[in-house]
Design an enzyme around this catalytic site. Sequence first.
Site, short mmCIF file in Angstrom:
data_model
loop_
_atom_site.label_atom_id
_atom_site.label_comp_id
_atom_site.label_asym_id
_atom_site.label_seq_id
_atom_site.Cartn_x
_atom_site.Cartn_y
_atom_site.Cartn_z
N ARG A 121 7.41 16.94 8.38
CA ARG A 121 7.09 16.57 6.81
C ARG A 121 8.33 16.51 6.09
O ARG A 121 8.54 16.54 4.85
CB ARG A 121 6.48 18.08 6.30
CG ARG A 121 5.18 18.32 6.78
CD ARG A 121 4.20 19.29 5.97
NE ARG A 121 2.89 19.42 6.27
CZ ARG A 121 2.66 20.59 7.43
NH1 ARG A 121 3.28 21.12 7.60
NH2 ARG A 121 1.16 20.34 7.68
N LYS A 143 12.73 3.32 -0.13
CA LYS A 143 11.44 2.88 0.38
C LYS A 143 11.34 2.86 1.96
O LYS A 143 12.35 2.18 2.58
CB LYS A 143 11.04 1.30 0.01
CG LYS A 143 10.59 1.40 -1.61
CD LYS A 143 10.12 -0.12 -1.85
CE LYS A 143 9.43 -0.09 -3.22
NZ LYS A 143 9.06 -1.58 -3.62
N GLU A 185 18.54 -11.89 -1.10
CA GLU A 185 18.30 -10.69 -2.04
C GLU A 185 19.44 -10.45 -3.15
O GLU A 185 19.35 -10.25 -4.18
CB GLU A 185 18.44 -9.43 -1.30
CG GLU A 185 17.09 -9.22 -0.43
CD GLU A 185 16.01 -8.97 -1.16
OE1 GLU A 185 16.07 -8.52 -2.42
OE2 GLU A 185 14.80 -8.77 -0.53
N LYS A 227 20.52 -2.42 -8.20
CA LYS A 227 19.04 -1.70 -7.48
C LYS A 227 19.27 -0.28 -7.93
O LYS A 227 18.20 0.27 -8.17
CB LYS A 227 19.39 -1.82 -6.12
CG LYS A 227 17.93 -1.18 -5.57
CD LYS A 227 17.75 -2.00 -4.21
CE LYS A 227 16.33 -1.34 -3.74
NZ LYS A 227 15.93 -1.95 -2.48
N GLU A 237 8.16 3.04 -8.76
CA GLU A 237 7.57 1.77 -9.01
C GLU A 237 6.31 1.63 -9.89
O GLU A 237 5.40 1.35 -9.78
CB GLU A 237 7.08 1.02 -7.74
CG GLU A 237 7.29 -0.68 -8.04
CD GLU A 237 7.15 -1.38 -6.85
OE1 GLU A 237 6.26 -2.31 -6.78
OE2 GLU A 237 8.07 -1.15 -6.09
N ARG A 241 10.86 -1.02 -11.75
CA ARG A 241 11.36 -1.20 -10.28
C ARG A 241 10.47 -2.46 -9.85
O ARG A 241 11.03 -3.00 -8.79
CB ARG A 241 10.94 0.17 -9.63
CG ARG A 241 11.43 -0.23 -8.01
CD ARG A 241 11.49 0.99 -7.19
NE ARG A 241 12.03 0.87 -5.94
CZ ARG A 241 12.39 1.63 -5.05
NH1 ARG A 241 12.53 2.91 -5.36
NH2 ARG A 241 12.82 1.41 -3.78
N HIS A 248 9.09 -11.88 -3.76
CA HIS A 248 8.55 -11.16 -2.85
C HIS A 248 7.08 -11.39 -2.17
O HIS A 248 6.75 -11.32 -1.30
CB HIS A 248 8.82 -9.69 -2.67
CG HIS A 248 10.19 -9.36 -2.50
ND1 HIS A 248 11.25 -9.88 -3.14
CD2 HIS A 248 10.62 -8.62 -1.43
CE1 HIS A 248 12.38 -9.36 -2.70
NE2 HIS A 248 11.97 -8.60 -1.83
N HIS A 252 6.16 -12.44 1.44
CA HIS A 252 5.58 -11.81 2.37
C HIS A 252 4.44 -12.41 3.16
O HIS A 252 4.31 -12.40 4.33
CB HIS A 252 5.07 -10.29 2.07
CG HIS A 252 6.08 -9.38 1.65
ND1 HIS A 252 5.76 -8.22 0.57
CD2 HIS A 252 7.31 -9.10 2.07
CE1 HIS A 252 6.73 -7.23 0.72
NE2 HIS A 252 7.79 -8.08 1.22
N HIS A 265 13.85 -12.24 6.42
CA HIS A 265 13.15 -11.62 5.16
C HIS A 265 14.07 -12.42 3.90
O HIS A 265 13.36 -12.83 3.13
CB HIS A 265 13.43 -10.11 5.00
CG HIS A 265 13.03 -9.61 3.41
ND1 HIS A 265 11.57 -9.61 3.26
CD2 HIS A 265 13.62 -9.05 2.52
CE1 HIS A 265 11.66 -9.21 2.03
NE2 HIS A 265 12.55 -8.84 1.48
#
Length: 361
Positions: A121, A143, A185, A227, A237, A241, A248, A252, A265
Amino acid sequence: MRTVKVDLGDKSYDIIIGHNLKQQIIDFVQSRKFSRKALLITDTNIEPLYGAKIQSVLNEAGLDVKIAVIPAGEQSKSLSCAETLYTQAIEHGLDRKSPIIALGGGVVGDLAGFIAATFMRGVPFIQMPTSLLAQVDSSVGGKVAVNHALGKNLIGAFYQPQAVFMNLDMMQSLPQREIATGLGEVVKYGYIYDKDFYQYLLDHKDEILHLQSEAISHVIARSCEIKADVVSQDEKEAGLRAILNFGHTLAHAIEKETQYKKYNHGEAVAIGMVGAAKISAKLGMIDEKIVTDMEKLLELLNLPQKAQGCTAEKIYADIFHDKKTVNGTVNWVLLQDIGKVCITKDVPETVVKEAIAEILA
């Protein structure tokens, strides 16, 4: 050496950027109440270069470190790979205070962070990104995720590291393509947040491409500052954010349609930004010159502006499987000016399809 703070209250942490960070790593580890057992997750590209060196530094700091090596590439961001790493963590005797350290690019960081967030956890997590892309993007903000066959990063969490160490010496081993993908990026930050930074990229593109120390350290630090500022205001988010997703949604879809093999990416993000800029222009939000200037800048930075191997119909369908789509509605991040974006749902289907057609080769 530069330090950027990510201000998240009791989850705040520092990003340390510089050369030869051995002592900073040792001091950090010894300042924490970690258990002795630790897991260092890296991949088959990075382990031969830096695995033993970082293991030695962590051993000197007092940790008993097991190195877990995953195959390099996006295919390792999977639940099956995660299960293998859980097994190695259990067999090495990790407990709830044992740190997991990510040494590698974005795939390693995302996967190791997912393991850290979910093993017992949640255990301490440290990022040591080795690629420019990971340094300016995925290692900052918390993330973490793995992919599913139906979409990228659909299974994950928000889980902040306790520190991020960016050793600029490790960048010297990067191939030119990996530098370019990180710059995909980097360019995004100029467009969404900082017009002066955009101008800096234009004025110093040659020094940046050749990894000259002053230029590349400024680029990394400023990207992290932007960032960190956004994440500090909106960790999970709920609003602001989302501007970090500029380009993106289409990126994706392009990655998925090319099986994550043709474009890495940052390259996909570059194409996606062109698509988003074209949508913005078609809606009358920006002048067409901003779009053409974007394409020129991306070309100078060795980044693509069009995608091969995709069809407009499939790209359009794929954007509705993106994790940012809510109730079948896409939240588009669109340009209002260089350094300023907005988020909107009101984009006609015909406009989206026209823009998609224009970014396919």
